[in-house]
Scaffold this motif. Structure first.
Motif, PDB file in Angstrom:
ATOM      1  N   SER B  36     -16.761  59.779 -35.531  1.00 22.69           N
ATOM      2  CA  SER B  36     -17.797  60.022 -34.517  1.00 22.69           C
ATOM      3  C   SER B  36     -19.168  59.627 -35.043  1.00 22.69           C
ATOM      4  CB  SER B  36     -17.787  61.484 -34.093  1.00 22.69           C
ATOM      5  OG  SER B  36     -18.025  62.306 -35.204  1.00 22.69           O
ATOM      6  N   ILE B  37     -19.359  59.789 -36.369  1.00 22.86           N
ATOM      7  CA  ILE B  37     -20.641  59.358 -36.960  1.00 22.86           C
ATOM      8  C   ILE B  37     -20.673  57.839 -37.102  1.00 22.86           C
ATOM      9  CG2 ILE B  37     -22.084  59.508 -39.043  1.00 22.86           C
ATOM     10  CD1 ILE B  37     -20.923  62.309 -39.490  1.00 22.86           C
ATOM     11  N   GLY B  38     -19.499  57.255 -37.372  1.00 23.59           N
ATOM     12  CA  GLY B  38     -19.431  55.807 -37.561  1.00 23.59           C
ATOM     13  C   GLY B  38     -19.532  55.397 -39.009  1.00 23.59           C
ATOM     14  N   ILE B  39     -19.456  56.367 -39.915  1.00 26.24           N
ATOM     15  CA  ILE B  39     -19.529  56.079 -41.353  1.00 26.24           C
ATOM     16  C   ILE B  39     -18.293  56.694 -42.018  1.00 26.24           C
ATOM     17  CG2 ILE B  39     -20.850  56.452 -43.465  1.00 26.24           C
ATOM     18  CD1 ILE B  39     -23.339  56.749 -41.695  1.00 26.24           C
ATOM     19  N   HIS B  40     -17.616  55.884 -42.807  1.00 27.73           N
ATOM     20  CA  HIS B  40     -16.432  56.383 -43.506  1.00 27.73           C
ATOM     21  C   HIS B  40     -16.671  56.300 -45.003  1.00 27.73           C
ATOM     22  CE1 HIS B  40     -13.882  56.570 -39.918  1.00 27.73           C
ATOM     23  NE2 HIS B  40     -14.601  55.534 -39.519  1.00 27.73           N
ATOM     24  N   PRO B  41     -17.118  57.373 -45.618  1.00 29.84           N
ATOM     25  CA  PRO B  41     -17.327  57.330 -47.063  1.00 29.84           C
ATOM     26  C   PRO B  41     -15.995  57.327 -47.815  1.00 29.84           C
ATOM     27  CG  PRO B  41     -17.741  59.524 -46.254  1.00 29.84           C
ATOM     28  CD  PRO B  41     -17.441  58.687 -45.060  1.00 29.84           C
ATOM     29  N   GLN B  42     -15.976  56.698 -48.992  1.00 34.12           N
ATOM     30  CA  GLN B  42     -14.764  56.650 -49.814  1.00 34.12           C
ATOM     31  C   GLN B  42     -14.882  57.696 -50.913  1.00 34.12           C
ATOM     32  OE1 GLN B  42     -12.121  54.576 -49.146  1.00 34.12           O
ATOM     33  NE2 GLN B  42     -13.246  53.982 -47.305  1.00 34.12           N
ATOM     34  N   LEU B  43     -14.595  58.922 -50.540  1.00 37.99           N
ATOM     35  CA  LEU B  43     -14.791  60.024 -51.486  1.00 37.99           C
ATOM     36  C   LEU B  43     -13.830  59.939 -52.669  1.00 37.99           C
ATOM     37  CD1 LEU B  43     -15.287  62.960 -48.945  1.00 37.99           C
ATOM     38  CD2 LEU B  43     -17.042  61.710 -50.149  1.00 37.99           C
ATOM     39  N   TYR B  44     -12.645  59.416 -52.407  1.00 33.63           N
ATOM     40  CA  TYR B  44     -11.670  59.367 -53.486  1.00 33.63           C
ATOM     41  C   TYR B  44     -12.122  58.425 -54.607  1.00 33.63           C
ATOM     42  CZ  TYR B  44      -7.404  58.987 -56.113  1.00 33.63           C
ATOM     43  OH  TYR B  44      -6.487  59.002 -57.138  1.00 33.63           O
ATOM     44  N   LEU B  45     -12.874  57.414 -54.245  1.00 32.85           N
ATOM     45  CA  LEU B  45     -13.355  56.474 -55.267  1.00 32.85           C
ATOM     46  C   LEU B  45     -14.205  57.193 -56.307  1.00 32.85           C
ATOM     47  CD1 LEU B  45     -14.319  53.216 -53.351  1.00 32.85           C
ATOM     48  CD2 LEU B  45     -12.322  53.665 -54.747  1.00 32.85           C
ATOM     49  N   VAL B  46     -15.008  58.123 -55.864  1.00 30.83           N
ATOM     50  CA  VAL B  46     -15.859  58.888 -56.787  1.00 30.83           C
ATOM     51  C   VAL B  46     -14.974  59.690 -57.736  1.00 30.83           C
ATOM     52  CG1 VAL B  46     -17.779  60.497 -56.946  1.00 30.83           C
ATOM     53  CG2 VAL B  46     -17.530  59.110 -54.918  1.00 30.83           C
ATOM     54  N   ILE B  47     -13.934  60.274 -57.167  1.00 31.49           N
ATOM     55  CA  ILE B  47     -13.037  61.097 -57.996  1.00 31.49           C
ATOM     56  C   ILE B  47     -12.304  60.220 -59.020  1.00 31.49           C
ATOM     57  CG2 ILE B  47     -11.022  62.602 -57.939  1.00 31.49           C
ATOM     58  CD1 ILE B  47     -11.943  63.399 -55.121  1.00 31.49           C
ATOM     59  N   ALA B 113     -21.313  51.212 -58.210  1.00 29.48           N
ATOM     60  CA  ALA B 113     -21.555  50.298 -57.086  1.00 29.48           C
ATOM     61  C   ALA B 113     -20.673  49.051 -57.207  1.00 29.48           C
ATOM     62  CB  ALA B 113     -23.027  49.909 -57.043  1.00 29.48           C
ATOM     63  N   VAL B 114     -20.575  48.531 -58.425  1.00 27.59           N
ATOM     64  CA  VAL B 114     -19.713  47.357 -58.652  1.00 27.59           C
ATOM     65  C   VAL B 114     -18.252  47.746 -58.402  1.00 27.59           C
ATOM     66  CG1 VAL B 114     -18.942  45.706 -60.409  1.00 27.59           C
ATOM     67  CG2 VAL B 114     -21.347  46.364 -60.295  1.00 27.59           C
ATOM     68  N   PHE B 115     -17.921  48.943 -58.837  1.00 24.97           N
ATOM     69  CA  PHE B 115     -16.558  49.472 -58.640  1.00 24.97           C
ATOM     70  C   PHE B 115     -16.219  49.531 -57.153  1.00 24.97           C
ATOM     71  CE2 PHE B 115     -13.876  53.359 -58.305  1.00 24.97           C
ATOM     72  CZ  PHE B 115     -12.786  52.921 -59.036  1.00 24.97           C
ATOM     73  N   CYS B 116     -17.184  49.988 -56.355  1.00 26.87           N
ATOM     74  CA  CYS B 116     -16.980  50.076 -54.893  1.00 26.87           C
ATOM     75  C   CYS B 116     -16.788  48.689 -54.294  1.00 26.87           C
ATOM     76  CB  CYS B 116     -18.176  50.758 -54.236  1.00 26.87           C
ATOM     77  SG  CYS B 116     -18.210  52.529 -54.476  1.00 26.87           S
ATOM     78  N   ALA B 117     -17.578  47.746 -54.768  1.00 28.97           N
ATOM     79  CA  ALA B 117     -17.471  46.377 -54.251  1.00 28.97           C
ATOM     80  C   ALA B 117     -16.107  45.785 -54.591  1.00 28.97           C
ATOM     81  CB  ALA B 117     -18.585  45.520 -54.847  1.00 28.97           C
ATOM     82  N   ILE B 118     -15.643  46.047 -55.819  1.00 31.74           N
ATOM     83  CA  ILE B 118     -14.323  45.540 -56.218  1.00 31.74           C
ATOM     84  C   ILE B 118     -13.227  46.206 -55.380  1.00 31.74           C
ATOM     85  CG2 ILE B 118     -12.666  45.454 -58.144  1.00 31.74           C
ATOM     86  CD1 ILE B 118     -15.157  45.284 -59.999  1.00 31.74           C
ATOM     87  N   ASP B 119     -13.414  47.471 -55.117  1.00 33.02           N
ATOM     88  CA  ASP B 119     -12.459  48.199 -54.263  1.00 33.02           C
ATOM     89  C   ASP B 119     -12.362  47.546 -52.887  1.00 33.02           C
ATOM     90  OD1 ASP B 119     -10.993  50.599 -53.141  1.00 33.02           O
ATOM     91  OD2 ASP B 119     -12.860  50.701 -51.988  1.00 33.02           O
ATOM     92  N   SER B 141     -20.947  47.903 -46.450  1.00 28.64           N
ATOM     93  CA  SER B 141     -20.726  48.690 -45.227  1.00 28.64           C
ATOM     94  C   SER B 141     -21.466  50.015 -45.348  1.00 28.64           C
ATOM     95  CB  SER B 141     -19.230  48.941 -45.031  1.00 28.64           C
ATOM     96  OG  SER B 141     -18.745  49.749 -46.071  1.00 28.64           O
ATOM     97  N   ALA B 142     -21.604  50.671 -44.214  1.00 29.00           N
ATOM     98  CA  ALA B 142     -22.335  51.952 -44.205  1.00 29.00           C
ATOM     99  C   ALA B 142     -21.611  52.999 -45.032  1.00 29.00           C
ATOM    100  CB  ALA B 142     -22.478  52.430 -42.763  1.00 29.00           C
ATOM    101  N   GLY B 143     -20.273  52.973 -44.938  1.00 33.39           N
ATOM    102  CA  GLY B 143     -19.485  53.923 -45.716  1.00 33.39           C
ATOM    103  C   GLY B 143     -19.660  53.723 -47.208  1.00 33.39           C
ATOM    104  N   MET B 144     -19.634  52.437 -47.585  1.00 30.46           N
ATOM    105  CA  MET B 144     -19.823  52.117 -48.995  1.00 30.46           C
ATOM    106  C   MET B 144     -21.211  52.556 -49.466  1.00 30.46           C
ATOM    107  SD  MET B 144     -19.764  48.450 -50.933  1.00 30.46           S
ATOM    108  CE  MET B 144     -18.396  47.744 -50.069  1.00 30.46           C
ATOM    109  N   GLY B 145     -22.188  52.290 -48.628  1.00 32.67           N
ATOM    110  CA  GLY B 145     -23.573  52.671 -48.959  1.00 32.67           C
ATOM    111  C   GLY B 145     -23.701  54.176 -49.130  1.00 32.67           C
TER     112      GLY B 145
END
Lengths: 305, 166
Positions: B36-47, B113-119, B141-145
């Motif tokens: 509904s917000i339009g942003i999908h964060p990748q929380l698992y990547l942080v973990i 940030a590089v890790f997210c881009a590679i993901d 993407s907004a989620g990545m940001g």
């Protein structure tokens, strides 16, 4: 000999043990790393195989996929419930707020409509009553709105609305469902002035309803009328006093029709007091409560007549 | 049987807690509110990033695979896609861990940030292989940001959780 020099001279079993310990100590890290690497490779290969088979829609993986979906979906549903509840709550609050505002506006509008409806109902009832004021009334009548009753203590007049279509003329009788109000005094383009029967200058020929005795009533600038010129004429046979009953309190005075302004039979007043031959009557139609009045057009005397 | 099962649970209680926490976070990542917000964060990547670099004992290859399977089950990906991606990311991160693990937060952040881009790149490659078409690569993407922006906070939270878990 070399083993002897190195101090490793021993039996075969002991030697192999020492050798393995030596190898392990020397390459332990490498072995561990190698082990990890191979395990990782194994897992990667396993995942790749799993992916490949899943793409190929293997039945086992398809069932596993559906099972995972069945397991995770309710959990996600339950996790999302508080947020959904919160969202619904805020949405409902907003919706309720809008609905309240809408209802308030609607209520206000309905109250306006209610006032208007009551007014229309009153008008309707009044007009109906006016239409039934007297079935013997002349056909040509006009109903118009009361604009006001300006009073200065010297005159009792009423202002009513006028239009060209009404064709109101001077001396036409003005009545209401209860009875006589007055007569047209002067006409303008928009308004008409009515001399009420309570005006000091008003003279209304009446007759007593019960006895038929003729009289003339005049106004006092209040709700009381004074009976003047009571008919005391003696008939030719000389038995007037024996045949005519005296006016008493409670007698209704109706228009007699004499003078040609008011048609006969309209209620005017009720006798309320008789004191030393001063007869006082109270008007039946209270002009101050009226919103509409009826003008009897045919009641005007033709000058030629 | 039951006693041995309880013993095993007691032995791996911390790992179990950790796995449950990750599962919960993965499922929270799939809540409809993000849509509904339009942003999908990748929380698992942080973990994954945190566990691999700063708390390796909790992160086993089996856990990674299981979490991948769970993610596939949640999002309806072909089974193995997320596991493969996580394993590749984990392996890649291990090779660079010696540079990142003792670095300052800024360098760690850049590394993330590089890790997210590679993901995102691996995800795109795998999805293109799976669906036989190459989806547009989301360089940012907004989620990545959001995930990158939330990194310091997430790190602090994970430290706190790790202390609580033990």
């Amino acid at each position: 000999m070399i083993l002897t020099l190195l101090g490793l001279k021993a039996t075969g079993l002991r030697r192999s043990h020492i050798f393995s310990v030596f190898i392990t100590r020397t390459f332990r890290r490498s072995v561990v790393a190698l082990n990890k690497f191979f395990v990782t490779i194994l897992f990667v290969l396993g995942s790749s195989c799993c992916l490949y088979l899943s793409i190929q829609q293997h039945p086992l993986l398809a069932s596993l996929e559906s099972m995972l979906m069945d397991v995770t979906t309710p959990v996600i549903y339950f996790l999302s419930q508080p947020i959904e509840w919160l969202k619904d709550y805020t949405n409902n609050q907003e919706k309720l707020r809008l609905e309240i505002a809408h209802l308030r506006e609607e209520n206000k509008r309905l109250l306006d409509w209610q006032v208007l409806a009551q007014k229309r109902e009153r008008e309707n009832q009044y007009l109906r009553e006016m239409l039934n004021v007297d079935p013997n009334l002349p056909n040509s009548i006009a109903t118009t709105k009361v604009l006001g009753i300006p009073g200065d203590g010297y005159h009792s007049t009423m202002l009513i609305a006028n239009t060209n279509s009404l064709k109101i003329e001077k001396n036409q009788a003005v009545v209401c469902p209860e009875g006589v109000i007055g007569r047209i005094m002067s006409t303008g383009l928009r308004t008409v002035r009515v001399m009420l029967i309570t005006d000091m200058n008003s003279r209304v020929p009446v007759r007593v309803e019960s006895t038929g005795e003729q009289a003339i009533v005049t106004g006092n600038n209040n709700t009381e009328l004074t009976v003047i010129h009571q008919d005391h004429s003696i008939p030719e046979d000389g038995e007037a006093s024996s045949k005519k009953e005296p006016m008493k309190v409670g007698d209704r005075l109706l228009t007699s029709g004499y003078g040609g302004i008011f048609p006969p039979g309209l209620p005017v007043a009720v006798v309320t007091s008789i004191d030393n031959e001063i007869i006082t009557a109270t008007v039946i139609a209270n002009a101050f409560r009226l919103e509409y009045v009826t003008i009897l057009k045919n009641s005007v005397l033709d000058d030629a007549e | 049987m039951v006693a041995s099962l309880w013993k095993a649970i007691h032995k791996d209680w911390h790992s179990l807690q950790y796995a449950l926490l990750i599962s919960l976070i993965l499922m929270m990542n799939a809540l409809p509110i993000w849509g509904s917000i339009g942003i999908h964060p990748q929380l698992y990547l942080v973990i994954l990033y945190f566990s691999t670099l700063y708390y390796p004992p909790m992160q086993s290859l089996g856990t990674i695979c299981l979490m991948g399977l769970l993610q596939d089950g949640i999002y309806g990906y072909p089974l193995g896609l997320s596991s493969l991606k996580f394993l590749l990311l984990h392996s890649l991160l291990l090779t660079q861990s010696r540079y990142l693990v003792k670095s300052e937060i800024s360098l760690s952040w850049i590394g993330f940030a590089v890790f997210c881009a590679i993901d995102a790149l691996i995800q795109n490659l795998l999805l293109s292989y799976t669906f036989e078409q190459f989806p547009p690569f989301p360089f940012f993407s907004a989620g990545m940001g959001l995930t990158i922006c939330l990194y310091p906070l997430s790190l602090k939270f994970l430290y706190w959780i790790t202390k609580k878990v033990g």
